[in-house]
Design a protein around this motif. Structure first.
Motif, PDB file in Angstrom:
ATOM      1  N   LEU A 293       0.783  -1.325  -0.063  1.00  0.00           N
ATOM      2  CA  LEU A 293       0.036   0.150  -0.228  1.00  0.00           C
ATOM      3  C   LEU A 293       0.883   1.295  -0.012  1.00  0.00           C
ATOM      4  CD1 LEU A 293      -2.612   1.508   0.163  1.00  0.00           C
ATOM      5  CD2 LEU A 293      -2.499   1.099   2.802  1.00  0.00           C
ATOM      6  N   LYS A 294       2.039   1.182   0.857  1.00  0.00           N
ATOM      7  CA  LYS A 294       2.780   2.290   0.923  1.00  0.00           C
ATOM      8  C   LYS A 294       3.519   2.568  -0.440  1.00  0.00           C
ATOM      9  CE  LYS A 294       6.892   1.685   2.056  1.00  0.00           C
ATOM     10  NZ  LYS A 294       8.254   1.390   1.263  1.00  0.00           N
ATOM     11  N   ASP A 295       4.104   1.518  -1.033  1.00  0.00           N
ATOM     12  CA  ASP A 295       4.544   1.831  -2.372  1.00  0.00           C
ATOM     13  C   ASP A 295       3.483   2.239  -3.621  1.00  0.00           C
ATOM     14  OD1 ASP A 295       6.753   0.915  -1.307  1.00  0.00           O
ATOM     15  OD2 ASP A 295       6.732  -1.320  -2.449  1.00  0.00           O
ATOM     16  N   ARG A 296       2.426   1.621  -3.333  1.00  0.00           N
ATOM     17  CA  ARG A 296       1.209   2.264  -4.365  1.00  0.00           C
ATOM     18  C   ARG A 296       1.122   3.550  -4.183  1.00  0.00           C
ATOM     19  NH1 ARG A 296      -3.409  -2.176  -5.220  1.00  0.00           N
ATOM     20  NH2 ARG A 296      -2.136  -3.931  -5.433  1.00  0.00           N
ATOM     21  N   VAL A 297       1.111   4.267  -3.046  1.00  0.00           N
ATOM     22  CA  VAL A 297       0.646   5.750  -2.885  1.00  0.00           C
ATOM     23  C   VAL A 297       2.051   6.696  -2.922  1.00  0.00           C
ATOM     24  CG1 VAL A 297      -1.397   5.247  -1.593  1.00  0.00           C
ATOM     25  CG2 VAL A 297       0.683   5.598  -0.369  1.00  0.00           C
ATOM     26  N   SER A 298       3.262   6.027  -3.143  1.00  0.00           N
ATOM     27  CA  SER A 298       4.443   6.884  -3.016  1.00  0.00           C
ATOM     28  C   SER A 298       4.904   7.123  -4.563  1.00  0.00           C
ATOM     29  CB  SER A 298       5.453   6.249  -2.269  1.00  0.00           C
ATOM     30  OG  SER A 298       5.030   6.039  -0.869  1.00  0.00           O
ATOM     31  N   SER A 299       4.640   8.170  -5.332  1.00  0.00           N
ATOM     32  CA  SER A 299       4.926   8.258  -6.517  1.00  0.00           C
ATOM     33  C   SER A 299       6.383   8.901  -6.621  1.00  0.00           C
ATOM     34  CB  SER A 299       3.813   9.126  -7.288  1.00  0.00           C
ATOM     35  OG  SER A 299       3.859  10.328  -6.643  1.00  0.00           O
ATOM     36  N   PRO A 300       6.976   8.385  -7.811  1.00  0.00           N
ATOM     37  CA  PRO A 300       8.448   9.247  -7.978  1.00  0.00           C
ATOM     38  C   PRO A 300       8.638  10.520  -7.641  1.00  0.00           C
ATOM     39  CG  PRO A 300       8.012   7.535  -9.390  1.00  0.00           C
ATOM     40  CD  PRO A 300       6.608   7.919  -8.815  1.00  0.00           C
ATOM     41  N   GLY A 301       9.287  10.886  -6.740  1.00  0.00           N
ATOM     42  CA  GLY A 301       9.749  12.478  -6.593  1.00  0.00           C
ATOM     43  C   GLY A 301       8.470  13.222  -5.764  1.00  0.00           C
ATOM     44  N   GLY A 302       7.277  12.319  -5.341  1.00  0.00           N
ATOM     45  CA  GLY A 302       6.297  13.170  -4.729  1.00  0.00           C
ATOM     46  C   GLY A 302       6.048  13.460  -3.418  1.00  0.00           C
ATOM     47  N   THR A 303       5.006  13.847  -3.115  1.00  0.00           N
ATOM     48  CA  THR A 303       4.817  14.162  -1.671  1.00  0.00           C
ATOM     49  C   THR A 303       4.850  13.188  -0.617  1.00  0.00           C
ATOM     50  OG1 THR A 303       2.303  14.045  -2.115  1.00  0.00           O
ATOM     51  CG2 THR A 303       3.226  16.133  -2.330  1.00  0.00           C
ATOM     52  N   THR A 304       4.241  11.890  -0.934  1.00  0.00           N
ATOM     53  CA  THR A 304       4.301  10.905   0.054  1.00  0.00           C
ATOM     54  C   THR A 304       5.463  10.342   0.357  1.00  0.00           C
ATOM     55  OG1 THR A 304       1.831  10.457  -0.919  1.00  0.00           O
ATOM     56  CG2 THR A 304       2.957   8.840   0.631  1.00  0.00           C
ATOM     57  N   ILE A 305       6.409  10.214  -0.566  1.00  0.00           N
ATOM     58  CA  ILE A 305       7.509   9.582  -0.316  1.00  0.00           C
ATOM     59  C   ILE A 305       8.560  10.751   0.600  1.00  0.00           C
ATOM     60  CG2 ILE A 305       8.751  10.153  -2.699  1.00  0.00           C
ATOM     61  CD1 ILE A 305       9.140   6.976  -0.712  1.00  0.00           C
ATOM     62  N   ALA A 306       8.347  11.948   0.305  1.00  0.00           N
ATOM     63  CA  ALA A 306       8.879  13.055   0.972  1.00  0.00           C
ATOM     64  C   ALA A 306       8.431  12.764   2.555  1.00  0.00           C
ATOM     65  CB  ALA A 306       8.488  14.480   0.735  1.00  0.00           C
ATOM     66  N   GLY A 307       7.101  12.600   2.896  1.00  0.00           N
ATOM     67  CA  GLY A 307       6.644  12.476   4.150  1.00  0.00           C
ATOM     68  C   GLY A 307       7.192  11.102   4.579  1.00  0.00           C
ATOM     69  N   VAL A 308       7.279   9.968   3.919  1.00  0.00           N
ATOM     70  CA  VAL A 308       7.613   8.665   4.206  1.00  0.00           C
ATOM     71  C   VAL A 308       9.425   8.750   4.762  1.00  0.00           C
ATOM     72  CG1 VAL A 308       8.264   6.103   3.526  1.00  0.00           C
ATOM     73  CG2 VAL A 308       5.956   7.396   3.069  1.00  0.00           C
ATOM     74  N   ALA A 309      10.197   9.527   3.802  1.00  0.00           N
ATOM     75  CA  ALA A 309      11.356   9.630   4.189  1.00  0.00           C
ATOM     76  C   ALA A 309      11.539  10.345   5.577  1.00  0.00           C
ATOM     77  CB  ALA A 309      12.010  10.442   3.126  1.00  0.00           C
ATOM     78  N   ALA A 310      10.619  11.320   5.738  1.00  0.00           N
ATOM     79  CA  ALA A 310      10.912  12.158   7.203  1.00  0.00           C
ATOM     80  C   ALA A 310      10.466  11.218   8.224  1.00  0.00           C
ATOM     81  CB  ALA A 310      10.091  13.531   7.038  1.00  0.00           C
ATOM     82  N   LEU A 311       9.724  10.369   7.996  1.00  0.00           N
ATOM     83  CA  LEU A 311       9.315   9.348   9.091  1.00  0.00           C
ATOM     84  C   LEU A 311      10.459   8.575   9.329  1.00  0.00           C
ATOM     85  CD1 LEU A 311       5.600   8.349   8.421  1.00  0.00           C
ATOM     86  CD2 LEU A 311       6.193   9.338  10.336  1.00  0.00           C
TER      87      LEU A 311
ATOM     88  N   LYS B 226      13.637   8.894   8.591  1.00  0.00           N
ATOM     89  CA  LYS B 226      14.756   9.683   9.516  1.00  0.00           C
ATOM     90  C   LYS B 226      14.412   9.840  10.789  1.00  0.00           C
ATOM     91  CE  LYS B 226      17.230  13.892   8.766  1.00  0.00           C
ATOM     92  NZ  LYS B 226      17.190  15.399   8.318  1.00  0.00           N
ATOM     93  N   ALA B 227      13.172  10.125  11.373  1.00  0.00           N
ATOM     94  CA  ALA B 227      13.000   9.943  12.802  1.00  0.00           C
ATOM     95  C   ALA B 227      12.809   8.870  13.500  1.00  0.00           C
ATOM     96  CB  ALA B 227      11.650  10.887  12.840  1.00  0.00           C
ATOM     97  N   GLY B 228      13.118   7.716  12.750  1.00  0.00           N
ATOM     98  CA  GLY B 228      12.934   6.454  13.337  1.00  0.00           C
ATOM     99  C   GLY B 228      11.545   5.886  13.735  1.00  0.00           C
ATOM    100  N   PHE B 229      10.541   6.238  12.657  1.00  0.00           N
ATOM    101  CA  PHE B 229       9.140   6.020  13.320  1.00  0.00           C
ATOM    102  C   PHE B 229       8.713   4.240  13.455  1.00  0.00           C
ATOM    103  CE2 PHE B 229       4.994   4.600  11.572  1.00  0.00           C
ATOM    104  CZ  PHE B 229       4.253   5.369  12.470  1.00  0.00           C
ATOM    105  N   ARG B 230       9.571   3.695  12.308  1.00  0.00           N
ATOM    106  CA  ARG B 230       9.268   2.259  12.640  1.00  0.00           C
ATOM    107  C   ARG B 230      10.011   1.717  13.812  1.00  0.00           C
ATOM    108  NH1 ARG B 230       8.901  -0.778   7.349  1.00  0.00           N
ATOM    109  NH2 ARG B 230       9.247   0.962   5.932  1.00  0.00           N
ATOM    110  N   ALA B 231      11.248   2.031  14.173  1.00  0.00           N
ATOM    111  CA  ALA B 231      11.801   1.516  15.120  1.00  0.00           C
ATOM    112  C   ALA B 231      11.212   1.931  16.594  1.00  0.00           C
ATOM    113  CB  ALA B 231      13.412   1.891  15.444  1.00  0.00           C
ATOM    114  N   ALA B 232      10.582   3.103  16.439  1.00  0.00           N
ATOM    115  CA  ALA B 232       9.879   3.451  17.857  1.00  0.00           C
ATOM    116  C   ALA B 232       8.703   2.679  17.991  1.00  0.00           C
ATOM    117  CB  ALA B 232       9.395   5.181  17.481  1.00  0.00           C
ATOM    118  N   ALA B 233       7.847   2.241  16.794  1.00  0.00           N
ATOM    119  CA  ALA B 233       6.653   1.413  17.060  1.00  0.00           C
ATOM    120  C   ALA B 233       7.187   0.156  17.542  1.00  0.00           C
ATOM    121  CB  ALA B 233       5.963   1.496  15.469  1.00  0.00           C
TER     122      ALA B 233
END
Ligand code: NAP
Length: 272
Positions: free
Chosen positions: A229-247, A249-256
């Motif tokens: 689902l994440k891949d499907r909504v992340s278009s190249p150079g788009g807004t969503t991948i910019a948000g995903v990259a920020a998450l 960087k902040a260690g979101f996955r590791a925090a969960a």
């Protein structure tokens, strides 16, 4: 009171007991006249009677004497006090099914008290109060397939049910038990993010809640893997991948992951 007709007796008519009973009564899994709720507060007993048409008592012993299924729904810290006031000798012959939702109270402890009775331990979570709960059930030694089926039927009235060995109950606590708090934190943070970029608070919160609910529903109903689902909504150079990259960087996955592990560890500590 026609006490010989009691199917299900509830000890402790609080929030979780009401969440469960309100739904299984609405689903007509048990007729209200065959449900007996034991609750010390008289106001609360009147409420149960008027709202749901169940039978009520202030005497837990009445539940012990009459019910073929006993749902234990008091706070874990008062269980010993409740048990000390009961004469459980009749259970050796009647052998009702004991279903406990008490966090942290082991099957071993319950089996040592409710001798000869089949014991099932259930860990529901707060969304059960709106019928969207996640309950894990673990069975003791005397439980048969009918007991399991009965318990599943009751808890399916408030959401989904999985069966696990009791050794996984601390892990269940770490994920679905404590999970509503993690998701609430995430929703609050998303709304804060919305406010930070100019949305009014009420709209930001509505967007955050519906986005989490919608995504969860989509994942459940489509069977898609979250990564897909994440891949499907992340278009190249788009807004969503910019948000995903920020998450990332902040260690979101590791925090969960760490949140689930920390809750699991704490649940283990509290169970000692
Ligand atoms: N809420 C959740 O999300 C959740 C999730 C998983 C598991 N659980 C488990 O569910 C159980 C109940 O939690 P809850 O949130 O529903 O708590 P709750 O609302 O405080 O319910 C407990 C009920 O037991 C009653 N009670 C107190 N002393 C009693 C006695 N001697 N005999 C019979 N009833 C008595 C209380 O009455 P008074 O108000 O008069 O004291 C209250 O109505 C707990 O063991 C908890 O670990 C809850």
């Amino acid at each position: 009171m026609t006490l010989d007709a009691i199917n299900l007796g509830i000890i402790g008519g609080g929030v979780m007991a009401e969440a469960i009973a309100s739904r299984f009564l609405a689903a007509k899994i048990y007729p209200s006249s065959t449900v007996l709720v034991s609750e010390p507060q008289s106001q609360r007993r009147v409420f149960w009677q008027q709202q749901y048409g169940v039978q009520v008592t202030s005497d837990n012993q009445t539940v012990i004497k009459t019910a073929s299924i006993i749902l234990l729904a008091v706070k874990p810290q008062i269980l010993d006090q409740v048990l000390a006031q009961l004469d459980l000798s009749s259970l050796i012959s009647s052998q009702p099914l004991i279903i406990s939702i008490l966090a942290g109270t082991t099957i071993e402890k319950l089996e040592s008290v409710f001798v000869e009775c089949p014991v099932i331990r259930v860990m529901p979570n707060t969304p059960a109060t709106v019928g969207a709960g996640m309950s894990a059930i673990a069975s003791g030694e005397k439980v048969n397939s009918i007991h399991t089926k009965t318990t599943k039927k009751i808890f399916q009235a408030v959401g989904q049910v999985v069966e696990v060995p009791e050794s996984m109950m601390d892990a269940v606590t770490g994920l679905s038990g404590s999970g509503p708090a993690y998701v609430a934190l995430m929703i609050e943070a998303l709304a804060d993010g919305g406010v930070a970029v100019g949305l009014p608070r009420a709209i930001a919160l509505q967007l955050a809640i519906q986005t989490v609910l919608g995504t969860a529903t989509l994942l459940r109903e489509s069977g898609l893997h979250p990564a897909e689902l994440k891949d499907r909504v992340s278009s190249p150079g788009g807004t969503t991948i910019a948000g995903v990259a920020a998450l990332e960087k902040a260690g979101f996955r590791a925090a969960a992951i760490e949140a689930v592990k920390a809750s699991y560890n704490r649940s283990q500590e509290l169970g000692k």
